[in-house]
Enzyme design. Structure first.
Site, mmCIF file in Angstrom:
data_model
loop_
_atom_site.group_PDB
_atom_site.id
_atom_site.type_symbol
_atom_site.label_atom_id
_atom_site.label_comp_id
_atom_site.label_asym_id
_atom_site.label_seq_id
_atom_site.Cartn_x
_atom_site.Cartn_y
_atom_site.Cartn_z
ATOM 1 N N LYS A 190 0.867 -1.206 -0.032
ATOM 2 C CA LYS A 190 0.144 -0.019 -0.183
ATOM 3 C C LYS A 190 1.064 1.169 -0.007
ATOM 4 C CE LYS A 190 -3.733 -2.538 2.353
ATOM 5 N NZ LYS A 190 -4.589 -2.467 3.258
ATOM 6 N N TYR A 221 -11.875 -2.888 -3.472
ATOM 7 C CA TYR A 221 -12.759 -2.892 -2.255
ATOM 8 C C TYR A 221 -14.101 -2.925 -1.851
ATOM 9 C CZ TYR A 221 -8.075 -2.838 0.603
ATOM 10 O OH TYR A 221 -6.777 -2.878 1.042
ATOM 11 N N ARG A 265 -1.110 -14.672 3.529
ATOM 12 C CA ARG A 265 -1.954 -14.076 4.615
ATOM 13 C C ARG A 265 -1.387 -14.232 5.934
ATOM 14 N NH1 ARG A 265 -6.347 -10.528 3.789
ATOM 15 N NH2 ARG A 265 -7.346 -11.312 5.712
ATOM 16 N N THR A 295 -5.139 -8.269 10.435
ATOM 17 C CA THR A 295 -5.340 -7.057 9.786
ATOM 18 C C THR A 295 -5.137 -5.613 10.625
ATOM 19 O OG1 THR A 295 -7.550 -7.971 8.841
ATOM 20 C CG2 THR A 295 -7.618 -5.623 8.647
ATOM 21 N N ASN A 321 -1.862 -0.287 7.280
ATOM 22 C CA ASN A 321 -1.202 -1.563 7.628
ATOM 23 C C ASN A 321 -0.219 -2.060 6.469
ATOM 24 O OD1 ASN A 321 -3.290 -2.387 5.909
ATOM 25 N ND2 ASN A 321 -4.476 -3.353 7.232
ATOM 26 N N HIS A 369 -1.533 -5.656 1.284
ATOM 27 C CA HIS A 369 -3.045 -6.434 1.234
ATOM 28 C C HIS A 369 -2.419 -7.626 0.158
ATOM 29 C CE1 HIS A 369 -6.704 -7.630 -0.965
ATOM 30 N NE2 HIS A 369 -6.144 -7.882 -1.701
ATOM 31 N N GLU A 382 -9.337 -10.608 -8.029
ATOM 32 C CA GLU A 382 -8.418 -9.522 -7.835
ATOM 33 C C GLU A 382 -7.296 -9.562 -8.935
ATOM 34 O OE1 GLU A 382 -7.223 -9.695 -3.753
ATOM 35 O OE2 GLU A 382 -9.234 -9.222 -3.156
HETATM 36 P P1 RTP Z 1 -6.700 -5.866 2.988
HETATM 37 O O1 RTP Z 1 -7.928 -6.532 2.222
HETATM 38 O O2 RTP Z 1 -6.276 -4.515 2.852
HETATM 39 O O3 RTP Z 1 -5.663 -7.094 2.738
HETATM 40 O O4 RTP Z 1 -6.927 -6.081 4.406
HETATM 41 P P2 RTP Z 1 -7.690 -7.442 5.449
HETATM 42 O O5 RTP Z 1 -8.308 -8.533 4.323
HETATM 43 O O6 RTP Z 1 -6.738 -7.928 6.319
HETATM 44 O O7 RTP Z 1 -8.906 -6.656 5.856
HETATM 45 P P3 RTP Z 1 -10.324 -6.284 5.250
HETATM 46 O O8 RTP Z 1 -11.333 -6.619 6.474
HETATM 47 O O9 RTP Z 1 -10.305 -6.612 4.059
HETATM 48 O O10 RTP Z 1 -10.111 -4.644 5.381
HETATM 49 C C1 RTP Z 1 -9.636 -4.030 4.338
HETATM 50 C C2 RTP Z 1 -8.758 -2.615 4.817
HETATM 51 O O11 RTP Z 1 -9.893 -1.980 5.405
HETATM 52 C C3 RTP Z 1 -9.253 -1.429 6.618
HETATM 53 N N1 RTP Z 1 -10.165 -1.429 7.505
HETATM 54 N N2 RTP Z 1 -10.478 -0.568 8.559
HETATM 55 N N3 RTP Z 1 -11.472 0.984 10.570
HETATM 56 C C4 RTP Z 1 -11.601 -0.289 10.610
HETATM 57 O O12 RTP Z 1 -12.314 -0.972 11.359
HETATM 58 C C5 RTP Z 1 -11.211 -1.137 9.386
HETATM 59 N N4 RTP Z 1 -11.202 -2.352 9.184
HETATM 60 C C6 RTP Z 1 -10.883 -2.582 8.210
HETATM 61 C C7 RTP Z 1 -7.793 -1.948 6.939
HETATM 62 O O13 RTP Z 1 -6.809 -1.057 6.324
HETATM 63 C C8 RTP Z 1 -7.748 -3.189 6.077
HETATM 64 O O14 RTP Z 1 -6.557 -3.427 5.464
HETATM 65 MG MG MG Z 2 -9.275 -7.950 2.647
#
Ligand code: RTP
Ligand code: MG
Length: 147
Positions: free
Chosen positions: A9, A49, A85, A91, A112, A115, A126
């Site tokens: 990112k 997203y 992962r 996350t 973070n 991705h 994706e």
């Molecule tokens: P990513 O898609 O970015 O790889 O992250 P992830 O699967 O670990 O987490 P995901 O649930 O898909 O969330 C995507 C991105 O959204 C942001 N986020 N913010 N403020 C919050 O509660 C919150 N929850 C998620 C994070 O930057 C996350 O990487």
């Molecule tokens: Mg995700």
């Protein structure tokens, strides 16, 4: 054999972490089959997203991903999706174990660093969205005999 979509990112690119992150995946044995440094458009960020469209953080997430360059790439290998992962960590970096990328390089959920696709379905979606199957390289590595 699996393929997964990964992205450093904007925070990771601006902090100079692309090489460090790629090196971890290369050392693990995953094979790089596509990669590009790019400025993400709002359309691409929203499509990427889309599952979070209704979430309260969606606007900030799209603004962040479009705020600077990202390094997008595709890795291939046995269990590539789950391996990536695991190496990324939780996350929320607050909960990410030391030794993981987020556990070593990040502090907050909104920055973070990385991705990675979370399932075979999202990996296929994706990879098609960011690269297209025709952009993936097919080549042999001698090291694959040892992995
Ligand atoms: P990513 O898609 O970015 O790889 O992250 P992830 O699967 O670990 O987490 P995901 O649930 O898909 O969330 C995507 C991105 O959204 C942001 N986020 N913010 N403020 C919050 O509660 C919150 N929850 C998620 C994070 O930057 C996350 O990487
Ligand atoms: Mg995700």
């Amino acid at each position: 054999m699996e393929r997964t979509f990964v992205m450093v990112k904007p925070d990771g690119v601006l902090r100079g972490l692309v090489g460090e992150i790629l090196a971890r995946f290369e050392r693990r044995g995953l094979k790089l089959v596509a990669g590009k440094l790019m400025q993400v458009t709002r359309e691409l960020a929203e499509a990427h997203y889309a599952e979070h469209r209704e979430k309260p953080f969606f606007g900030d997430l799209v603004a962040f991903i479009t705020s600077g360059p990202v390094f997008a790439f595709v890795l291939e290998g046995p269990n590539a999706i789950g391996v990536v992962r695991e190496m990324m960590g939780k996350t929320n970096p607050k909960e990410a174990a030391p030794g993981t990328i987020r556990g070593d390089f990040a502090l907050t959920i909104d920055k973070n660093v990385i991705h990675g696709s979370d399932s075979p379905e999202s990996a296929a979606r994706e990879i098609a969205l960011w690269f297209g199957e025709e952009a993936l390289l097919s080549y042999d590595r001698p090291v694959d005999a040892w992995l």
